[in-house]
Design a protein around this motif. Structure first.
Motif: not given
Length: 97
Positions: A49-60, A63-70
């Motif tokens: 992400t632009q904030g620097g978090l690295i993770g795996k997309v769990v769910k799309v 409303n243009n949102e993602l669940d990301v497992e960090i």
């Protein structure tokens, strides 16, 4: 006199043309590529992400949102457009014949 008036605007026109080709056009191309990348995100993609978090997309989500497992068991909700980079893509599901 009309010829001299046109001659005065030639440098201004040249400056605008240079600005278009050096600044505006490449920025529009970059925005299009980012939108295409964001639209192609799907479950299993590893993203930054632009904030620097690295993770795996769990769910799309809608409303243009993602669940990301960090981390294991730690999920965050992220706005899709804040994804800066896709580190690894998941392979699309093979269609059975």
């Amino acid at each position: 006199m009309e010829g001299s008036a046109i001659a005065q605007f030639i440098p201004l026109i040249l400056i605008f043309a240079i600005m278009y080709f050096l600044l505006i056009r490449p920025q529009q191309k970059k925005i299009k590529e980012h939108q295409k990348m964001v639209e192609s995100l799907r479950r299993g993609d590893q993203v930054v992400t632009q904030g620097g978090l690295i993770g795996k997309v769990v769910k799309v989500k809608e409303n243009n949102e993602l669940d990301v497992e960090i981390a294991e068991g730690v999920k965050v909700r992220v706005v899709q457009s804040t994804v800066a980079q896709v580190l690894s893509k998941t392979e699309p599901a093979k269609a059975e014949s």
